[in-house]
Design a protein around this motif. Structure first.
Motif, PDB file in Angstrom:
ATOM      1  N   LEU A  62      -0.475   3.732   2.493  1.00 23.61           N
ATOM      2  CA  LEU A  62      -1.757   3.744   3.394  1.00 23.61           C
ATOM      3  C   LEU A  62      -1.023   2.321   4.221  1.00 23.61           C
ATOM      4  O   LEU A  62      -2.648   2.182   5.722  1.00 23.61           O
ATOM      5  N   VAL A  63      -0.741   1.155   4.060  1.00 25.23           N
ATOM      6  CA  VAL A  63      -0.818   0.061   4.265  1.00 25.23           C
ATOM      7  C   VAL A  63      -0.058   0.033   5.360  1.00 25.23           C
ATOM      8  O   VAL A  63      -0.088  -0.054   6.431  1.00 25.23           O
ATOM      9  N   TYR A  66      -0.958   2.545   8.518  1.00 24.72           N
ATOM     10  CA  TYR A  66      -1.962   1.491   9.537  1.00 24.72           C
ATOM     11  C   TYR A  66      -1.918   0.178  10.131  1.00 24.72           C
ATOM     12  O   TYR A  66      -1.408   0.207  11.666  1.00 24.72           O
ATOM     13  N   ARG A  69       0.516   2.586  12.819  1.00 20.56           N
ATOM     14  CA  ARG A  69      -0.371   2.538  14.222  1.00 20.56           C
ATOM     15  C   ARG A  69      -1.134   0.838  14.922  1.00 20.56           C
ATOM     16  O   ARG A  69      -0.770   0.936  16.219  1.00 20.56           O
ATOM     17  N   GLU A  70      -0.951  -0.071  14.123  1.00 23.22           N
ATOM     18  CA  GLU A  70      -1.517  -1.215  15.104  1.00 23.22           C
ATOM     19  C   GLU A  70       0.083  -1.756  15.618  1.00 23.22           C
ATOM     20  O   GLU A  70      -0.584  -2.240  16.756  1.00 23.22           O
ATOM     21  N   GLY A 132      -4.038   7.983   6.409  1.00 26.01           N
ATOM     22  CA  GLY A 132      -4.318   6.744   7.545  1.00 26.01           C
ATOM     23  C   GLY A 132      -4.078   7.910   8.731  1.00 26.01           C
ATOM     24  O   GLY A 132      -4.474   7.198  10.623  1.00 26.01           O
ATOM     25  N   TYR A 133      -3.862   8.452   9.184  1.00 29.15           N
ATOM     26  CA  TYR A 133      -3.865   9.441  10.612  1.00 29.15           C
ATOM     27  C   TYR A 133      -5.018   9.437  11.308  1.00 29.15           C
ATOM     28  O   TYR A 133      -5.561  10.167  12.243  1.00 29.15           O
ATOM     29  N   LEU A 135      -7.680   8.017  10.150  1.00 34.87           N
ATOM     30  CA  LEU A 135      -8.539   7.008  11.396  1.00 34.87           C
ATOM     31  C   LEU A 135      -8.736   6.861  12.503  1.00 34.87           C
ATOM     32  O   LEU A 135      -7.586   7.405  13.248  1.00 34.87           O
ATOM     33  N   PHE A 139     -10.482   2.134  14.611  1.00 36.19           N
ATOM     34  CA  PHE A 139     -10.390   0.589  13.040  1.00 36.19           C
ATOM     35  C   PHE A 139      -9.173  -0.488  13.820  1.00 36.19           C
ATOM     36  O   PHE A 139      -8.991  -1.334  13.059  1.00 36.19           O
ATOM     37  N   PHE A 140      -8.522  -0.047  15.108  1.00 34.95           N
ATOM     38  CA  PHE A 140      -7.609  -0.934  15.342  1.00 34.95           C
ATOM     39  C   PHE A 140      -7.930  -2.186  16.250  1.00 34.95           C
ATOM     40  O   PHE A 140      -7.967  -2.203  17.011  1.00 34.95           O
TER      41      PHE A 140
END
Length: 149
Positions: A62-63, A66, A69-70, A132-133, A135, A139-140
């Protein structure tokens, strides 16, 4: 403590090595390495306090998604560049080897036990990436920065 630092450094270098093998553009090597090292650090941290490889792998993936994607939003690059390289440290390669070894030497019971554990870890990675996808881009932080610029 020193062992933890060496493992994080090994995760960083291993991820960069995989990025080279995966033919990632050079400008992303450090980012890929940092994401992989961060995922490995989260995994080790969770394993230190809560000895559950499946749960630790899920949270670390999950991390990783994230952070991938960030980085994707910030660097305007495909998320798969960072994710595939970053997930490299979490893949249960030794478990797959042990499963195969025990299977071929005829120790079916041990092979089945290891195989189930490896399958659980692989599913944890897949579910973590899928979650995670899902989200929203809202959120970013980098997404908002990109929208303003």
């Amino acid at each position: 403590m020193i062992n933890l630092l060496f493992q994080i450094l090994a995760g960083f270098l291993g991820t960069i090595s995989f990025a080279i093998l995966f033919e990632v553009p050079r400008r992303y090597y450090v980012h890929c390495g940092a994401i992989g090292a961060c995922g490995w650090f989260i995994y080790l941290l969770i394993m230190r306090f809560w000895v559950a490889p499946v749960g630790a792998t899920f949270i670390a993936s999950l991390v990783l998604i994230y952070l991938s994607r960030e980085a994707s939003f910030a660097l305007k690059a495909p998320v798969t560049i960072f994710l595939i390289c970053g997930i490299f440290c979490l893949v249960p390669g030794m478990g797959i080897y042990n499963f195969t070894y025990n299977f071929f030497i005829g120790d079916s019971l041990k092979a089945a036990q290891i195989g189930v554990q490896v399958l659980k870890i692989a599913i944890a990675i897949a579910v973590g990436i899928t979650a995670g996808y899902e989200l929203s881009p809202k959120f970013f932080y980098s997404y908002h920065k990109m929208k303003r610029g």
